[in-house]
Design an enzyme around this catalytic site. Structure first.
Site, mmCIF file in Angstrom:
data_model
loop_
_atom_site.group_PDB
_atom_site.id
_atom_site.type_symbol
_atom_site.label_atom_id
_atom_site.label_comp_id
_atom_site.label_asym_id
_atom_site.label_seq_id
_atom_site.Cartn_x
_atom_site.Cartn_y
_atom_site.Cartn_z
ATOM 1 N N GLY A 12 58.315 31.742 83.749
ATOM 2 C CA GLY A 12 57.949 31.229 82.440
ATOM 3 C C GLY A 12 59.017 31.340 81.366
ATOM 4 N N ASN A 14 61.148 29.077 80.452
ATOM 5 C CA ASN A 14 61.094 27.852 79.630
ATOM 6 C C ASN A 14 59.876 27.859 78.711
ATOM 7 O OD1 ASN A 14 63.271 25.743 80.145
ATOM 8 N ND2 ASN A 14 62.785 26.404 82.234
ATOM 9 N N ARG A 65 43.276 18.631 96.397
ATOM 10 C CA ARG A 65 44.084 18.581 95.174
ATOM 11 C C ARG A 65 43.272 18.094 93.979
ATOM 12 N NH1 ARG A 65 49.730 19.132 95.503
ATOM 13 N NH2 ARG A 65 50.416 19.059 97.653
ATOM 14 N N ASN A 107 58.129 17.019 81.725
ATOM 15 C CA ASN A 107 58.548 17.952 82.770
ATOM 16 C C ASN A 107 60.022 18.269 82.584
ATOM 17 O OD1 ASN A 107 58.470 19.432 85.278
ATOM 18 N ND2 ASN A 107 59.485 17.698 86.261
ATOM 19 N N HIS A 109 63.301 19.408 84.869
ATOM 20 C CA HIS A 109 63.740 19.445 86.266
ATOM 21 C C HIS A 109 65.194 19.912 86.299
ATOM 22 C CE1 HIS A 109 63.743 18.412 90.476
ATOM 23 N NE2 HIS A 109 64.917 17.839 90.302
HETATM 24 C C1 GAR Z 1 63.337 26.019 85.980
HETATM 25 O O1 GAR Z 1 64.671 26.013 86.426
HETATM 26 C C2 GAR Z 1 62.769 24.615 86.052
HETATM 27 O O2 GAR Z 1 63.685 23.609 85.743
HETATM 28 C C3 GAR Z 1 62.371 24.543 87.498
HETATM 29 O O3 GAR Z 1 61.830 25.803 87.785
HETATM 30 C C4 GAR Z 1 62.444 26.784 86.946
HETATM 31 C C5 GAR Z 1 61.354 27.544 86.243
HETATM 32 O O4 GAR Z 1 61.868 28.639 85.543
HETATM 33 N N1 GAR Z 1 61.428 23.488 87.717
HETATM 34 C C6 GAR Z 1 61.318 22.841 88.860
HETATM 35 O O5 GAR Z 1 62.006 23.056 89.828
HETATM 36 C C7 GAR Z 1 60.255 21.766 88.856
HETATM 37 N N2 GAR Z 1 60.274 21.034 90.058
HETATM 38 P P1 GAR Z 1 60.961 29.346 84.436
HETATM 39 O O6 GAR Z 1 59.605 29.651 85.071
HETATM 40 O O7 GAR Z 1 61.707 30.623 84.126
HETATM 41 O O8 GAR Z 1 60.842 28.443 83.256
#
Ligand code: GAR
Length: 195
Positions: A12, A14, A65, A107, A109
Site C-alpha cells: 500500500g 501508493n 469472480r 490504475n 502499472h
Molecule cells: C506497485 O509497483 C504497482 O505499480 C504494482 O504493484 C506495486 C504495489 O506497491 N501494480 C501492479 O503490478 C498492478 N498490476 P504498493 O502496494 O506499495 O503500492
C-alpha cells in the site's frame, strides 16, 4: 469534495502517497481503502492514517469472480466514490465490474505501457535491454493494463540493475506520478502528466 476509494492487495505504499496528497486545498479526500487480501499490510497502514478499511477475501468466492466483485462493489457503493484508484490491486477485474465504474477508475502499472502489460514488468524490461523503465497511470478499461494513458514517469535503467533495484527506483516515481495524475483527474483534466 470528490470522494476517492483506493483498492490494494499488498504494502500500500501508493495508497499512502495518494492519501497523503489529499489534504488542504486538494479537491478530493480518501473515503475507503479496500483489499482482496485480508493480510495486506497496507490495511494496517490505512488504519494508522485513520481511513475506513475493508477486506473482501477473494478466496471465499472460489472461482466465482462475479460474486467476489459484487461483494467488493457493495462496499464501494456504500462509500460513494467519485473515483476508484487501483494501487497495487492484483486481481483481474471482469468487464462487468469495469463497466460499472467506467470512466472513474484509475490504475498504476509498473511499466511504460504499452510495453509490458501483466506481471514481471521489471524483469522483462531488463531482459529486453531497455535503457529506460518507468510507470504508467491509465484509465481502466475491460482490457488488462490498457486504457487511455493519464501519466507516465521514466527512470533510467542502471548497469547491474536487478528486478528489485529497478522496482525500487520505479516505485519512488510512482509515489509522485499517481498523486499528480489524481489531482488533475478529479478536476476533470485528463491531460497526461509526464514526469
Ligand atoms: C506497485 O509497483 C504497482 O505499480 C504494482 O504493484 C506495486 C504495489 O506497491 N501494480 C501492479 O503490478 C498492478 N498490476 P504498493 O502496494 O506499495 O503500492
Amino acid at each position: 469534495m470528490k470522494r476517492v476509494a483506493i483498492l490494494i492487495s499488498g504494502g500500500g505504499s501508493n495508497m499512502v502517497a495518494l492519501a497523503a496528497s489529499m489534504k488542504g486545498d486538494h479537491p478530493a479526500r480518501p473515503v475507503l481503502v479496500a483489499s482482496n487480501e485480508p493480510s495486506a499490510s497496507g490495511l494496517g497502514r490505512a488504519q494508522m492514517l485513520g481511513l475506513p478499511v475493508v477486506a473482501v477475501d477473494h478466496r471465499a468466492f472460489g472461482k466465482d469472480r462475479a460474486a467476489f466483485e459484487d461483494a467488493l462493489a457493495a462496499h464501494l457503493l456504500l462509500a460513494r466514490p467519485d473515483v476508484i484508484c487501483l494501487a497495487g490491486f492484483m486481481r483481474i477485474l471482469t468487464p462487468r465490474f469495469v463497466e460499472r465504474f467506467r470512466g472513474r477508475m484509475l490504475n498504476i502499472h509498473p511499466s511504460l505501457l504499452p510495453r509490458y502489460p501483466g506481471l514481471h514488468t521489471h524483469a522483462r524490461a531488463l531482459a529486453a535491454g531497455d535503457a529506460e523503465a518507468g510507470c504508467t497511470v491509465h484509465e481502466v478499461t475491460p482490457a488488462l493494463d490498457d486504457g487511455p494513458i493519464l501519466g507516465q514517469a521514466k527512470v533510467p535503467v542502471a548497469a547491474g540493475d536487478t528486478p528489485e533495484t529497478l522496482a525500487a527506483r520505479v516505485l519512488a516515481r510512482e509515489h509522485l506520478l499517481y498523486p499528480a495524475v489524481l489531482r488533475r483527474f478529479v478536476q476533470g483534466d485528463r491531460t497526461p502528466v509526464f514526469l
